[in-house]
Design a protein around this motif. Structure first.
Motif, PDB file in Angstrom:
ATOM      1  N   ASP A   1      -3.532   1.859  -6.107  1.00 30.32           N
ATOM      2  CA  ASP A   1      -2.647   2.016  -7.080  1.00 30.32           C
ATOM      3  C   ASP A   1      -1.332   2.216  -6.380  1.00 30.32           C
ATOM      4  N   MET A   2      -1.199   1.930  -5.003  1.00 26.92           N
ATOM      5  CA  MET A   2       0.082   1.905  -4.386  1.00 26.92           C
ATOM      6  C   MET A   2       0.504   0.801  -3.530  1.00 26.92           C
ATOM      7  N   PRO A   3       0.545  -0.412  -4.349  1.00 27.65           N
ATOM      8  CA  PRO A   3       0.850  -1.739  -3.488  1.00 27.65           C
ATOM      9  C   PRO A   3       2.227  -1.726  -2.871  1.00 27.65           C
ATOM     10  N   LEU A   4       3.051  -1.272  -3.485  1.00 27.17           N
ATOM     11  CA  LEU A   4       4.448  -1.084  -2.707  1.00 27.17           C
ATOM     12  C   LEU A   4       4.399  -0.451  -1.264  1.00 27.17           C
ATOM     13  N   THR A   5       3.818   0.826  -1.571  1.00 31.18           N
ATOM     14  CA  THR A   5       3.567   1.640  -0.373  1.00 31.18           C
ATOM     15  C   THR A   5       2.609   0.860   0.661  1.00 31.18           C
ATOM     16  N   ALA A   6       1.852   0.318   0.403  1.00 33.34           N
ATOM     17  CA  ALA A   6       0.886  -0.456   1.219  1.00 33.34           C
ATOM     18  C   ALA A   6       1.874  -1.597   2.007  1.00 33.34           C
ATOM     19  N   LEU A   7       2.696  -2.372   1.397  1.00 35.65           N
ATOM     20  CA  LEU A   7       3.500  -3.221   1.875  1.00 35.65           C
ATOM     21  C   LEU A   7       4.583  -2.549   2.819  1.00 35.65           C
ATOM     22  N   CYS A   8       5.340  -1.437   2.275  1.00 36.08           N
ATOM     23  CA  CYS A   8       6.155  -0.930   3.243  1.00 36.08           C
ATOM     24  C   CYS A   8       5.574  -0.456   4.502  1.00 36.08           C
TER      25      CYS A   8
ATOM     26  N   THR B   1       3.935 -12.981   3.588  1.00 31.40           N
ATOM     27  CA  THR B   1       2.770 -12.631   2.533  1.00 31.40           C
ATOM     28  C   THR B   1       2.677 -13.368   1.232  1.00 31.40           C
ATOM     29  N   LEU B   2       3.681 -13.892   0.611  1.00 33.25           N
ATOM     30  CA  LEU B   2       3.690 -14.623  -0.476  1.00 33.25           C
ATOM     31  C   LEU B   2       3.201 -16.246  -0.356  1.00 33.25           C
ATOM     32  N   THR B   3       3.548 -16.446   0.934  1.00 31.38           N
ATOM     33  CA  THR B   3       2.939 -17.711   1.619  1.00 31.38           C
ATOM     34  C   THR B   3       1.416 -17.889   1.586  1.00 31.38           C
ATOM     35  N   GLU B   4       1.096 -16.661   2.199  1.00 33.66           N
ATOM     36  CA  GLU B   4      -0.546 -16.536   2.117  1.00 33.66           C
ATOM     37  C   GLU B   4      -1.157 -16.365   0.786  1.00 33.66           C
TER      38      GLU B   4
ATOM     39  N   THR C   1      -2.592  -9.577  -8.406  1.00 34.73           N
ATOM     40  CA  THR C   1      -2.189  -8.338  -8.253  1.00 34.73           C
ATOM     41  C   THR C   1      -1.328  -8.067  -6.931  1.00 34.73           C
ATOM     42  N   ALA C   2      -2.031  -8.887  -5.980  1.00 35.64           N
ATOM     43  CA  ALA C   2      -1.211  -8.763  -4.542  1.00 35.64           C
ATOM     44  C   ALA C   2      -0.023  -9.608  -4.865  1.00 35.64           C
ATOM     45  N   PHE C   3       0.005 -10.544  -5.536  1.00 33.46           N
ATOM     46  CA  PHE C   3       1.154 -11.467  -5.759  1.00 33.46           C
ATOM     47  C   PHE C   3       2.145 -10.656  -6.585  1.00 33.46           C
ATOM     48  N   ARG C   4       1.844 -10.041  -7.433  1.00 30.58           N
ATOM     49  CA  ARG C   4       2.831  -9.326  -8.349  1.00 30.58           C
ATOM     50  C   ARG C   4       3.647  -8.187  -7.223  1.00 30.58           C
ATOM     51  N   ALA C   5       2.658  -7.455  -6.506  1.00 29.84           N
ATOM     52  CA  ALA C   5       3.213  -6.458  -5.742  1.00 29.84           C
ATOM     53  C   ALA C   5       4.427  -6.936  -4.867  1.00 29.84           C
ATOM     54  N   ALA C   6       3.995  -8.356  -4.280  1.00 28.76           N
ATOM     55  CA  ALA C   6       4.937  -8.620  -3.373  1.00 28.76           C
ATOM     56  C   ALA C   6       6.268  -9.428  -3.947  1.00 28.76           C
ATOM     57  N   VAL C   7       5.829  -9.960  -5.149  1.00 29.34           N
ATOM     58  CA  VAL C   7       7.235 -10.334  -5.799  1.00 29.34           C
ATOM     59  C   VAL C   7       7.981  -9.111  -5.949  1.00 29.34           C
ATOM     60  N   LEU C   8       7.291  -7.727  -6.553  1.00 35.60           N
ATOM     61  CA  LEU C   8       8.331  -6.723  -6.832  1.00 35.60           C
ATOM     62  C   LEU C   8       8.975  -6.388  -5.640  1.00 35.60           C
ATOM     63  N   PHE C   9       8.522  -6.272  -4.401  1.00 39.78           N
ATOM     64  CA  PHE C   9       8.792  -5.941  -3.174  1.00 39.78           C
ATOM     65  C   PHE C   9      10.042  -6.844  -2.767  1.00 39.78           C
ATOM     66  N   LEU C  10       9.995  -8.155  -2.934  1.00 42.84           N
ATOM     67  CA  LEU C  10      11.055  -8.910  -2.906  1.00 42.84           C
ATOM     68  C   LEU C  10      12.272  -8.821  -3.691  1.00 42.84           C
ATOM     69  N   GLU C  11      11.928  -8.461  -5.005  1.00 45.69           N
ATOM     70  CA  GLU C  11      13.005  -8.315  -6.031  1.00 45.69           C
ATOM     71  C   GLU C  11      13.664  -6.872  -5.555  1.00 45.69           C
ATOM     72  N   LEU C  12      13.086  -5.709  -4.923  1.00 46.44           N
ATOM     73  CA  LEU C  12      13.591  -4.729  -4.927  1.00 46.44           C
ATOM     74  C   LEU C  12      14.288  -4.653  -3.559  1.00 46.44           C
ATOM     75  N   LEU C  13      14.391  -5.676  -2.771  1.00 47.55           N
ATOM     76  CA  LEU C  13      15.050  -5.586  -1.523  1.00 47.55           C
ATOM     77  C   LEU C  13      16.713  -5.801  -1.779  1.00 47.55           C
ATOM     78  N   PRO C  14      17.591  -4.997  -1.298  1.00 48.38           N
ATOM     79  CA  PRO C  14      18.944  -5.089  -1.528  1.00 48.38           C
ATOM     80  C   PRO C  14      19.337  -6.464  -0.792  1.00 48.38           C
ATOM     81  N   ASP C  15      20.492  -6.720  -1.541  1.00 44.68           N
ATOM     82  CA  ASP C  15      21.131  -8.115  -1.406  1.00 44.68           C
ATOM     83  C   ASP C  15      21.330  -8.380   0.194  1.00 44.68           C
ATOM     84  N   ASP C  16      21.777  -7.464   0.951  1.00 41.20           N
ATOM     85  CA  ASP C  16      22.146  -7.806   2.270  1.00 41.20           C
ATOM     86  C   ASP C  16      20.673  -8.331   3.040  1.00 41.20           C
ATOM     87  N   ALA C  17      19.449  -7.871   2.620  1.00 32.49           N
ATOM     88  CA  ALA C  17      18.129  -8.034   3.162  1.00 32.49           C
ATOM     89  C   ALA C  17      17.607  -9.287   2.610  1.00 32.49           C
TER      90      ALA C  17
END
Length: 241
Positions: free
Chosen positions: A66-73, A169-172, A223-239
């Motif tokens: 239940d902690m997919p963003l934690t796992a990605l980070c 990650t999204l590519t895979e 589930t993995a896809f949605r977490a990765a997309v959220l990770f991408l969306e939450l990145l700041p503009d400079d990243a």
């Protein structure tokens, strides 16, 4: 009942610590760490807040599922020197034989659906990266134009490690660098991107029905896809740029 592998919640407070180089999660004042031992670093405050919320939401037993963003980070925080090149090379390897470039020869309904849903991705590559790609019918490999591959690689050069990581990650997950790049540039919605990545499977399910194992695989992938997309969306503009 808990098992020997269950992790009991061992902290009371969850805070975000901002330091040079990023944001960190503090559990009772101590930085949260990945299993590698690396401190879990979040690139940007929005991502850090979302990760902190995952820790706050845990109750008596910590549910890592239940902690997919934690796992990605944690994964990107644990990456070693040279990881940027590894992520980029992975994206480029998929691009050489991308899902959306390989079309069915039959039946005609599938051929038409692939053209309808995938041709737009090829247009995107041409218009966004000046990187036209060649599509083919059947399973025989087709070489992509070297100039197109070089232009995409150039577009990824110097990007943040976090961006390269999540694009890899999204590519895979989708089996397509083109779909991942489209998500990066916001040229496609997440729903449309996921559906496009499963076009062939979806077509077969319409014809033959869905079995339980296939449904479970799809759920896990999404589930993995949605977490990765959220990770991408939450990145700041400079990243993300």
């Amino acid at each position: 009942m808990t098992s020997s592998t269950d992790i009991k919640r061992f902290y009371q407070s969850v805070d975000i610590v901002s330091e040079e180089g990023g944001y960190y999660i503090a559990l009772d004042g101590k930085r949260a760490r990945a299993t590698s031992g690396a401190c879990i670093r979040c690139h940007g405050e929005a991502l850090a807040e979302a990760v902190a919320d995952e820790w706050r939401a845990q109750e008596d037993i910590i549910d890592l599922n239940d902690m997919p963003l934690t796992a990605l980070c944690a994964a990107v925080s644990s990456s070693e020197d040279g990881a940027d090149a590894v992520y980029t090379d992975n994206i480029m390897a998929y691009l050489q034989s991308d899902l959306v470039c390989y079309r069915a020869e039959a039946p005609s309904a599938l051929v038409a659906r692939q053209a309808e849903e995938w041709d737009g991705f090829l247009t995107f590559m041409d218009e966004t990266f000046s990187a036209p790609l060649t599509s083919t019918a059947g399973v025989m490999a087709v070489a992509q134009p070297k100039a197109s591959i070089d232009r995409v690689r150039a577009a990824l050069k110097g990007r943040s490690r976090e961006l390269l990581f999540v694009l890899s990650t999204l590519t895979e997950i989708t089996g397509s660098a083109v779909i991942a790049l489209s998500l990066w540039k916001r040229a496609v919605t997440p729903d449309a991107a996921f559906d496009a990545s499963r076009l062939d499977e979806g077509f077969q399910e319409e014809k033959w029905g869905v079995d339980e194992e296939a449904a479970a695989r799809t759920t896990a992938l999404e589930t993995a896809f949605r977490a990765a997309v959220l990770f991408l969306e939450l990145l700041p503009d400079d990243a993300r740029r």
